[in-house]
Structures are given as structure tokens and as C-alpha cells.
Design a protein around this motif. Sequence first.
Motif, PDB file in Angstrom:
ATOM      1  N   LEU A 127       4.366  45.415 -13.989  1.00 40.78           N
ATOM      2  CA  LEU A 127       3.767  44.141 -13.563  1.00 40.78           C
ATOM      3  C   LEU A 127       4.244  43.726 -12.169  1.00 40.78           C
ATOM      4  CD1 LEU A 127       2.234  41.546 -14.902  1.00 40.78           C
ATOM      5  CD2 LEU A 127       4.528  40.637 -14.982  1.00 40.78           C
ATOM      6  N   VAL A 128       5.537  43.954 -11.880  1.00 41.63           N
ATOM      7  CA  VAL A 128       6.065  43.546 -10.572  1.00 41.63           C
ATOM      8  C   VAL A 128       5.998  44.695  -9.554  1.00 41.63           C
ATOM      9  CG1 VAL A 128       7.576  41.778 -11.547  1.00 41.63           C
ATOM     10  CG2 VAL A 128       8.473  44.085 -11.209  1.00 41.63           C
ATOM     11  N   GLY A 129       5.252  45.766  -9.905  1.00 37.76           N
ATOM     12  CA  GLY A 129       5.002  46.848  -8.948  1.00 37.76           C
ATOM     13  C   GLY A 129       6.204  47.744  -8.695  1.00 37.76           C
ATOM     14  N   LEU A 130       7.070  47.913  -9.709  1.00 38.03           N
ATOM     15  CA  LEU A 130       8.254  48.755  -9.492  1.00 38.03           C
ATOM     16  C   LEU A 130       8.200  50.064 -10.270  1.00 38.03           C
ATOM     17  CD1 LEU A 130      11.264  46.249  -9.316  1.00 38.03           C
ATOM     18  CD2 LEU A 130      10.274  47.600  -7.468  1.00 38.03           C
ATOM     19  N   SER A 131       7.008  50.438 -10.785  1.00 38.60           N
ATOM     20  CA  SER A 131       6.966  51.717 -11.499  1.00 38.60           C
ATOM     21  C   SER A 131       7.287  52.832 -10.502  1.00 38.60           C
ATOM     22  CB  SER A 131       5.613  51.948 -12.161  1.00 38.60           C
ATOM     23  OG  SER A 131       4.678  51.049 -11.688  1.00 38.60           O
ATOM     24  N   GLY A 132       8.092  53.759 -10.946  1.00 44.31           N
ATOM     25  CA  GLY A 132       8.569  54.814 -10.049  1.00 44.31           C
ATOM     26  C   GLY A 132       9.992  54.542  -9.581  1.00 44.31           C
ATOM     27  N   ALA A 133      10.427  53.260  -9.679  1.00 42.23           N
ATOM     28  CA  ALA A 133      11.786  52.921  -9.219  1.00 42.23           C
ATOM     29  C   ALA A 133      12.712  52.623 -10.405  1.00 42.23           C
ATOM     30  CB  ALA A 133      11.735  51.713  -8.289  1.00 42.23           C
ATOM     31  N   GLU A 134      12.246  52.977 -11.626  1.00 41.48           N
ATOM     32  CA  GLU A 134      13.008  52.626 -12.842  1.00 41.48           C
ATOM     33  C   GLU A 134      14.450  53.120 -12.811  1.00 41.48           C
ATOM     34  OE1 GLU A 134      10.099  54.087 -12.800  1.00 41.48           O
ATOM     35  OE2 GLU A 134       8.761  53.337 -14.374  1.00 41.48           O
ATOM     36  N   LYS A 136      16.410  53.663 -10.194  1.00 47.91           N
ATOM     37  CA  LYS A 136      17.232  53.278  -9.036  1.00 47.91           C
ATOM     38  C   LYS A 136      18.181  52.150  -9.414  1.00 47.91           C
ATOM     39  CE  LYS A 136      14.352  54.841  -5.359  1.00 47.91           C
ATOM     40  NZ  LYS A 136      13.443  54.613  -4.298  1.00 47.91           N
ATOM     41  N   LYS A 137      19.320  52.143  -8.729  1.00 45.55           N
ATOM     42  CA  LYS A 137      20.291  51.066  -8.951  1.00 45.55           C
ATOM     43  C   LYS A 137      20.082  49.979  -7.877  1.00 45.55           C
ATOM     44  CE  LYS A 137      23.608  53.664 -11.508  1.00 45.55           C
ATOM     45  NZ  LYS A 137      24.817  54.437 -11.491  1.00 45.55           N
ATOM     46  N   PRO A 138      20.545  48.738  -8.119  1.00 37.67           N
ATOM     47  CA  PRO A 138      20.284  47.652  -7.164  1.00 37.67           C
ATOM     48  C   PRO A 138      20.648  47.999  -5.716  1.00 37.67           C
ATOM     49  CG  PRO A 138      21.149  46.749  -9.182  1.00 37.67           C
ATOM     50  CD  PRO A 138      21.176  48.246  -9.343  1.00 37.67           C
ATOM     51  N   ALA A 139      21.751  48.745  -5.500  1.00 33.10           N
ATOM     52  CA  ALA A 139      22.155  49.061  -4.124  1.00 33.10           C
ATOM     53  C   ALA A 139      21.109  49.918  -3.402  1.00 33.10           C
ATOM     54  CB  ALA A 139      23.499  49.788  -4.144  1.00 33.10           C
ATOM     55  N   GLU A 140      20.239  50.583  -4.180  1.00 34.92           N
ATOM     56  CA  GLU A 140      19.219  51.447  -3.564  1.00 34.92           C
ATOM     57  C   GLU A 140      17.900  50.705  -3.336  1.00 34.92           C
ATOM     58  OE1 GLU A 140      19.453  55.610  -5.577  1.00 34.92           O
ATOM     59  OE2 GLU A 140      20.106  54.126  -7.055  1.00 34.92           O
ATOM     60  N   LEU A 141      17.896  49.391  -3.643  1.00 33.10           N
ATOM     61  CA  LEU A 141      16.643  48.621  -3.554  1.00 33.10           C
ATOM     62  C   LEU A 141      16.675  47.653  -2.375  1.00 33.10           C
ATOM     63  CD1 LEU A 141      16.372  47.554  -7.321  1.00 33.10           C
ATOM     64  CD2 LEU A 141      15.279  49.541  -6.226  1.00 33.10           C
ATOM     65  N   SER A 142      15.492  47.310  -1.857  1.00 32.44           N
ATOM     66  CA  SER A 142      15.395  46.284  -0.814  1.00 32.44           C
ATOM     67  C   SER A 142      15.573  44.912  -1.468  1.00 32.44           C
ATOM     68  CB  SER A 142      14.018  46.353  -0.156  1.00 32.44           C
ATOM     69  OG  SER A 142      13.042  45.910  -1.075  1.00 32.44           O
ATOM     70  N   GLY A 143      15.749  43.865  -0.635  1.00 30.65           N
ATOM     71  CA  GLY A 143      15.907  42.503  -1.167  1.00 30.65           C
ATOM     72  C   GLY A 143      14.720  42.094  -2.031  1.00 30.65           C
ATOM     73  N   GLY A 144      13.508  42.402  -1.553  1.00 29.51           N
ATOM     74  CA  GLY A 144      12.287  42.040  -2.301  1.00 29.51           C
ATOM     75  C   GLY A 144      12.203  42.782  -3.624  1.00 29.51           C
ATOM     76  N   MET A 145      12.654  44.058  -3.619  1.00 34.74           N
ATOM     77  CA  MET A 145      12.618  44.846  -4.863  1.00 34.74           C
ATOM     78  C   MET A 145      13.620  44.274  -5.873  1.00 34.74           C
ATOM     79  SD  MET A 145      12.392  48.618  -3.192  1.00 34.74           S
ATOM     80  CE  MET A 145      11.954  49.736  -4.519  1.00 34.74           C
ATOM     81  N   GLU A 166      13.546  29.927  -6.194  1.00 33.57           N
ATOM     82  CA  GLU A 166      12.904  30.594  -5.041  1.00 33.57           C
ATOM     83  C   GLU A 166      12.605  32.060  -5.357  1.00 33.57           C
ATOM     84  OE1 GLU A 166      14.401  29.732  -1.135  1.00 33.57           O
ATOM     85  OE2 GLU A 166      15.763  28.252  -1.953  1.00 33.57           O
ATOM     86  N   PRO A 167      11.830  32.309  -6.419  1.00 31.72           N
ATOM     87  CA  PRO A 167      11.687  33.682  -6.906  1.00 31.72           C
ATOM     88  C   PRO A 167      10.926  34.592  -5.954  1.00 31.72           C
ATOM     89  CG  PRO A 167      10.135  32.249  -8.023  1.00 31.72           C
ATOM     90  CD  PRO A 167      11.018  31.362  -7.213  1.00 31.72           C
ATOM     91  N   PHE A 168      10.110  34.003  -5.052  1.00 24.90           N
ATOM     92  CA  PHE A 168       9.272  34.857  -4.205  1.00 24.90           C
ATOM     93  C   PHE A 168       9.717  34.834  -2.742  1.00 24.90           C
ATOM     94  CE2 PHE A 168       6.200  32.945  -7.421  1.00 24.90           C
ATOM     95  CZ  PHE A 168       6.449  33.938  -8.358  1.00 24.90           C
ATOM     96  N   GLY A 169      10.900  34.237  -2.492  1.00 28.74           N
ATOM     97  CA  GLY A 169      11.374  34.035  -1.120  1.00 28.74           C
ATOM     98  C   GLY A 169      11.509  35.315  -0.315  1.00 28.74           C
ATOM     99  N   ALA A 173       4.024  39.001   1.979  1.00 25.37           N
ATOM    100  CA  ALA A 173       2.920  38.112   1.600  1.00 25.37           C
ATOM    101  C   ALA A 173       2.027  38.728   0.519  1.00 25.37           C
ATOM    102  CB  ALA A 173       2.103  37.754   2.833  1.00 25.37           C
ATOM    103  N   LEU A 174       1.785  40.037   0.621  1.00 24.54           N
ATOM    104  CA  LEU A 174       0.868  40.686  -0.315  1.00 24.54           C
ATOM    105  C   LEU A 174       1.449  40.699  -1.731  1.00 24.54           C
ATOM    106  CD1 LEU A 174      -1.892  42.020   0.138  1.00 24.54           C
ATOM    107  CD2 LEU A 174      -0.723  44.229   0.098  1.00 24.54           C
ATOM    108  N   THR A 175       2.703  41.164  -1.834  1.00 21.97           N
ATOM    109  CA  THR A 175       3.365  41.232  -3.155  1.00 21.97           C
ATOM    110  C   THR A 175       3.506  39.825  -3.726  1.00 21.97           C
ATOM    111  OG1 THR A 175       4.658  43.016  -2.224  1.00 21.97           O
ATOM    112  CG2 THR A 175       5.357  42.200  -4.359  1.00 21.97           C
ATOM    113  N   ARG A 176       3.864  38.896  -2.864  1.00 23.85           N
ATOM    114  CA  ARG A 176       4.033  37.508  -3.278  1.00 23.85           C
ATOM    115  C   ARG A 176       2.745  36.988  -3.930  1.00 23.85           C
ATOM    116  NH1 ARG A 176       7.522  33.697  -0.229  1.00 23.85           N
ATOM    117  NH2 ARG A 176       6.933  31.631  -0.806  1.00 23.85           N
ATOM    118  N   GLY A 177       1.616  37.252  -3.257  1.00 19.72           N
ATOM    119  CA  GLY A 177       0.316  36.812  -3.783  1.00 19.72           C
ATOM    120  C   GLY A 177       0.025  37.433  -5.137  1.00 19.72           C
ATOM    121  N   VAL A 178       0.296  38.743  -5.257  1.00 23.92           N
ATOM    122  CA  VAL A 178       0.010  39.449  -6.519  1.00 23.92           C
ATOM    123  C   VAL A 178       0.853  38.846  -7.641  1.00 23.92           C
ATOM    124  CG1 VAL A 178       0.264  41.664  -7.717  1.00 23.92           C
ATOM    125  CG2 VAL A 178      -0.679  41.602  -5.404  1.00 23.92           C
TER     126      VAL A 178
END
Length: 305
Positions: A127-134, A136-145, A166-169, A173-178
Motif C-alpha cells: 500500500l505504501v509502495g515499498l514492495s521489493g524493499a521488505e 531492507k533495514k531502516p539504515a538502508e532506507l531514505s527518510g521518505g521510505m 506529520e506523517p507525509f512531511g 509530492a507524488l507519493t504523498r498524493g498517493v
Amino acid sequence: MSVKDTFLRVEGLAKRFPSSKGELTVFDKVDFGIARGEFVCIIGHSGCGKTTILNVLAGLEQPSGGFVFMDGREVSGPGLERGVVFQGHALMPWMTVMGNVSFAVRSRWPSWNRAKVEAHARRFIDLVGLSGAEHKKPAELSGGMKQRVGIARAFAIEPKMLLLDEPFGALDALTRGVIQDELLKICAETHQTVFMITHDVDEAILLADRILLMSNGPNARIAEVVRNTLPRDRTRLTIHHDPQFYKIRNHLVDFLVHRSKLIQQGGVDTAAGASGGPVEVSPGLEPDQPDPVPTVPAPRLHAVR
Ligand SMILES: Nc1ncnc2c1ncn2[C@@H]1O[C@H](COP(=O)(O)OP(=O)(O)OP(=O)(O)O)[C@@H](O)[C@H]1O
Ligand SMILES: [Mg+2]
């Protein structure tokens, strides 16, 4: 909103912290209610105490005064009936994306087997567009991820109440909208009750049924409650065609630019509503001005103190 319909009730909430000058009263006399299935946003300048209020609602912080009741019971500690998306992600760094989300799912439904837990967690990771990143650990993710993992974790436990800081901060813009659209869909389908902090007035008008306006701190309070009179089936693509949108937006921006500070300085006061709490206004229904007021650009809240 009658007391009978109130799902969450906040009464006389205050928070004081020890400071070099003795004591800092962050906020005081904070009163508001949220109806079951209602989406409420809170807006105010940086440091006025929004996260502190959310932490008290989550049961993670004790108030210095006042009470919080949810579903008729006093909130006295954290619980899985409240799902929180934290401003600073708060993920477990040694766990993968799947680990972080499924840990919450397992806590919520301890009798589920591993396959069921992971299938449920995967739905929200997708739902949040993270399939494929299951894996990965937090240190390997961007702030938005990281923020999206926090959103998936909170949604996945299907709480009675979502508390969103502030969940979408940190999202583009695109991911935020989705994700905003998904949140609206979830709320429409499940009548989810939501309390959300945002700095984005347009986001508040899109998502919220009512918007709480908080004056500047210290001694901040909920100065006003703005009712969103736009139809609930509003969408991101059409909302700006409704003349009510600009009336509400100008009202919110005017509060943030001028009145939030004046109220703190005692320059203006807002009348109390019938219940003794903050007054509720419906700027969208105000009559048209003879000379249209130009739309003021939204302020950059973090730069203003
Ligand atoms: N544990 C603490 N000890 C002392 N002061 C604190 C503590 N936590 C928060 N504060 C103070 O309380 C005030 C409100 O903080 P809070 O994080 O709730 O603000 P906020 O409205 O969420 O701000 P922002 O929009 O920047 O996230 C700030 O002045 C902050 O310094
Ligand atoms: Mg905050």
C-alpha cells in the motif's frame, strides 16, 4: 458534536517541563473532542506543543494536568487500539521493513501464524509502495521510505484511532498524493478516527473534517476550531475549484501569519464556545467579500518562531 458522540475527549490538558527559568508551560487548558469516524487535523507553529499533545493521546507521556478519555475510558498508557506514526519514524533499526511491520501485527493478533502475519503485513507494505524493499533495514532506507514503513505499521494494526505526527512531511509530492488518497479511502471504508498533525494547510483542508488551530507557545492553547464545510467526497484534483476552499485556506493562513502570535501575546482573544472550549467557525460559509482577498502564500512554519 454532542458529548454522546464524542469518541475522544480531552479536558483541561496542560503540560509543563522543568526549565532553566523554573518551569515551562508548553500548553494549558487544552479542550477538544473527536467524534467516532472523524478526521481532525491540528495546525500550529513549531514548538507550540502538537507532538506533546499527540504523545499524551498515545499514552506515551503523562500530562501535568487534565484528562484524556477514549471510548469512555481514561487513557493512562500506550495501547494497540491506538496506532501512532511518529515524527521521527521510531523504527527498530535491527529489524527489516517486514520485521518492523510484522512485529506490530504479531503484537496485535498473537494467535496468527507466521504466514498470516506476513501476508497481512505485506498488504500494507504494498500500500505504501515499498514492495521489493521488505528485506531492507531502516539504515538502508531514505527518510521518505522510513516514514512509509511507519505509516504501514500504524495502518496494519487497524487501530480504533490513528495518531499521525506529520506523517507525509518527508514524502515527495507524488507519493504523498498517493498515500493521502489511500488514507481517505481507508477512512471512508472503515470510518477510521484520526488525529493528525500537519504543517500543510492544503493537506488539512483535503483530509480533515475539522482543523484545530493552536496559538504559539509557551502557554499555547487551542484558539479556534475550523469546520471544513467542503463535501466529504472532495479530491485533490478538484478541491481548488470550490470557492469555499479559498475562504478556508485564507482563514487558516491568516491565523498562522497573524493571529497565532497575537493570541499568545494577549493582543486578541477568541470567544469560548458554548461548551466553554474553543469557538468553532465555518469560514467556507462566510458571505463573499466585495473585493476578493488575494490568497496569501502558505508560510514556511519551521522558519517562524
Ligand atoms: N522532554 C522535554 N523536556 C523539556 N522540554 C520539552 C520536552 N519535550 C518537548 N519540550 C518542549 O515543549 C515544546 C513543545 O514541543 P513539541 O515537540 O510538542 O512541539 P511541536 O509543536 O510538535 O513542534 P514541531 O512543529 O517543531 O514538531 C518545545 O518548546 C519543546 O522544547
Ligand atoms: Mg512536532
